[in-house]
Design a protein around this motif. Structure first.
Motif, short mmCIF file in Angstrom:
data_model
loop_
_atom_site.label_atom_id
_atom_site.label_comp_id
_atom_site.label_asym_id
_atom_site.label_seq_id
_atom_site.Cartn_x
_atom_site.Cartn_y
_atom_site.Cartn_z
N GLY A 1 -42.86 67.97 51.20
CA GLY A 1 -43.30 67.39 50.08
C GLY A 1 -43.21 65.62 50.22
O GLY A 1 -43.57 65.12 49.13
N ARG A 2 -42.19 65.23 51.23
CA ARG A 2 -42.00 63.92 51.52
C ARG A 2 -42.69 63.36 52.52
O ARG A 2 -43.12 63.72 53.41
CB ARG A 2 -40.48 63.68 51.40
N VAL A 3 -42.89 61.87 52.29
CA VAL A 3 -43.44 61.25 53.47
C VAL A 3 -42.24 60.71 54.72
O VAL A 3 -41.43 60.09 54.18
CB VAL A 3 -44.15 60.00 53.04
N VAL A 4 -42.45 61.44 55.85
CA VAL A 4 -41.46 61.09 56.81
C VAL A 4 -41.86 60.55 58.05
O VAL A 4 -43.34 60.69 58.30
CB VAL A 4 -40.55 62.12 56.93
N ARG A 5 -41.14 60.29 59.18
CA ARG A 5 -41.13 60.18 60.28
C ARG A 5 -40.48 60.93 61.33
O ARG A 5 -39.17 60.60 60.95
CB ARG A 5 -41.35 58.75 60.85
N LEU A 6 -40.62 61.66 62.01
CA LEU A 6 -39.69 62.16 63.18
C LEU A 6 -40.03 61.42 64.42
O LEU A 6 -40.95 61.23 64.98
CB LEU A 6 -39.96 63.73 63.58
N LEU A 7 -38.65 61.04 65.04
CA LEU A 7 -38.59 60.29 66.32
C LEU A 7 -39.00 61.27 67.30
O LEU A 7 -38.20 62.30 67.59
CB LEU A 7 -37.42 59.63 66.31
N GLN A 8 -39.81 61.09 68.18
CA GLN A 8 -40.24 62.07 69.33
C GLN A 8 -40.29 63.55 68.66
O GLN A 8 -40.10 64.44 69.51
CB GLN A 8 -39.09 62.04 70.35
N GLY A 9 -40.86 63.86 67.65
CA GLY A 9 -40.95 64.93 66.98
C GLY A 9 -39.72 65.72 66.84
O GLY A 9 -39.81 66.90 66.51
N SER B 1 -34.31 66.75 64.00
CA SER B 1 -33.05 66.09 63.33
C SER B 1 -33.04 64.45 63.47
O SER B 1 -31.86 63.89 62.92
CB SER B 1 -31.92 66.69 64.53
N GLN B 2 -33.88 63.86 63.63
CA GLN B 2 -34.14 62.46 63.79
C GLN B 2 -35.52 62.07 62.69
O GLN B 2 -36.39 61.80 63.24
CB GLN B 2 -34.50 62.01 64.98
N GLN B 3 -35.02 62.04 61.38
CA GLN B 3 -35.98 61.93 60.55
C GLN B 3 -35.81 60.68 59.71
O GLN B 3 -34.73 60.30 59.29
CB GLN B 3 -36.09 63.22 59.48
N ILE B 4 -36.90 59.93 59.42
CA ILE B 4 -36.82 58.75 58.69
C ILE B 4 -37.66 59.00 57.61
O ILE B 4 -38.72 59.46 57.43
CB ILE B 4 -37.34 57.67 59.13
N THR B 5 -37.04 58.92 55.99
CA THR B 5 -37.81 59.34 54.93
C THR B 5 -38.43 57.92 54.30
O THR B 5 -37.57 57.09 54.28
CB THR B 5 -37.01 60.20 53.95
N TYR B 6 -39.57 57.94 54.09
CA TYR B 6 -40.29 56.74 53.45
C TYR B 6 -40.69 56.77 51.93
O TYR B 6 -40.59 55.71 51.26
CB TYR B 6 -41.55 56.34 54.26
N SER B 7 -41.09 58.08 51.53
CA SER B 7 -41.46 58.20 50.47
C SER B 7 -41.25 59.51 49.81
O SER B 7 -41.36 60.37 50.32
CB SER B 7 -42.86 57.58 49.96
N ASP B 8 -41.10 59.73 48.36
CA ASP B 8 -41.21 61.02 47.83
C ASP B 8 -42.53 61.37 47.06
O ASP B 8 -42.79 62.01 46.46
CB ASP B 8 -40.14 61.20 46.58
N ASP B 9 -43.32 60.39 47.18
CA ASP B 9 -44.72 60.10 46.52
C ASP B 9 -45.80 60.03 47.56
O ASP B 9 -46.51 58.94 47.64
CB ASP B 9 -44.86 59.24 45.45
N PRO B 10 -46.17 61.05 48.16
CA PRO B 10 -47.22 60.98 49.11
C PRO B 10 -48.62 60.43 48.79
O PRO B 10 -49.47 59.68 49.57
CB PRO B 10 -47.37 62.36 49.61
#
Length: 249
Positions: free
Chosen positions: A13-21, A24-33
């Motif tokens: 439910g959060r907006v994230v990015r995974l580095l190279q998929g 375990s390498q997640q950056i979370t950008y927002s809790d409100d998509p």
């Protein structure tokens, strides 16, 4: 027309990015998509690329939060929504459209169950179905980019084009989320060799990368997905869209 697709990657439910998929390498950008979606639309986006990462990684329980997020995004914005991640059968595809998607991306299913692609094309038409060609060093990977296959992107793309697919999404996994530059020539070669209209994904850093991809628009490169560069301010969506209008005008 060359299209920019701001990415909204969803995990629990959060907006994230995974580095190279890599989960375990997640950056979370927002809790409100839905707020993120509204921001990109306010800046001029006409398409959004939404990914159910939990579905792609095989976690249906967490994926339910992403489904609710998609529904909320649909209620909040009028932009068209392209959805990928975890669509394994025709019921998943139908549910995605019911939840508000305008187009679906079939990646793992295109390899493991090509009949699903045929059924989706037959039921919904080629403008609503995109095949995801996720590649690591030219080899197709599936299951959230965790499993390698014996097929190359060109082989799978050619097979899908022969089935009637028009649109493909090509991701060079090693570049995804890394802001390491786009695989423009590879994307253009894939489009030319398969006859597909190809959306590029992975590695966008700046306007130069957008310009490089646009040089191949006449060869079948139809757009690009942009994620981390937007979220971290390396790119302005308004500026990118204005550049496209100027170049195409």
């Amino acid at each position: 027309m060359f299209t920019i697709y701001p990415a909204i990657d969803l995990r629990n439910g959060r907006v994230v990015r995974l580095l190279q998929g890599d989960p375990s390498q997640q950056i979370t950008y927002s809790d409100d998509p839905s707020a993120v979606a509204a921001r990109w639309v306010s800046e001029g986006a006409t398409w959004l690329h939404v990914v159910n990462l939990d579905g792609a990684l095989g976690d249906p329980a967490a994926g339910r939060a992403n489904r609710r997020a998609l529904q909320e995004v649909r209620r909040r914005v009028s932009a068209k929504l392209q959805l990928g991640g975890g669509l394994r059968d025709i019921h998943d595809v139908t549910a995605a459209f019911d939840d508000g998607a305008d187009r679906v991306v079939l990646g793992t299913a295109a390899v493991e169950n090509p009949q699903l692609v045929a059924d989706a094309l037959d039921r919904f038409g080629p403008e609503r179905v995109v095949v995801g060609l996720d590649s690591r060093h030219g080899i197709i990977v599936t299951r959230g980019w965790q499993q390698a296959t014996p097929m190359t992107a060109i082989e799978l793309g050619s097979l899908m084009r022969g089935m009637g697919v028009v649109h493909a999404l090509y991701t060079e996994v090693g570049r995804d989320g890394m802001m390491a530059g786009v695989a423009a020539e590879l994307t253009a070669a894939l489009a030319q060799l398969t006859g597909l209209q190809v959306i590029a994904s992975g590695g966008v850093r700046n306007l130069d990368d957008i310009h490089e991809l646009m040089q191949y628009a006449s060869r079948g490169v139809s757009g690009v997905i942009v994620g981390r560069a937007l979220y971290e301010g390396a790119l302005s969506l308004r500026e990118v869209l204005q550049t496209i209008v100027t170049q195409e005008g």
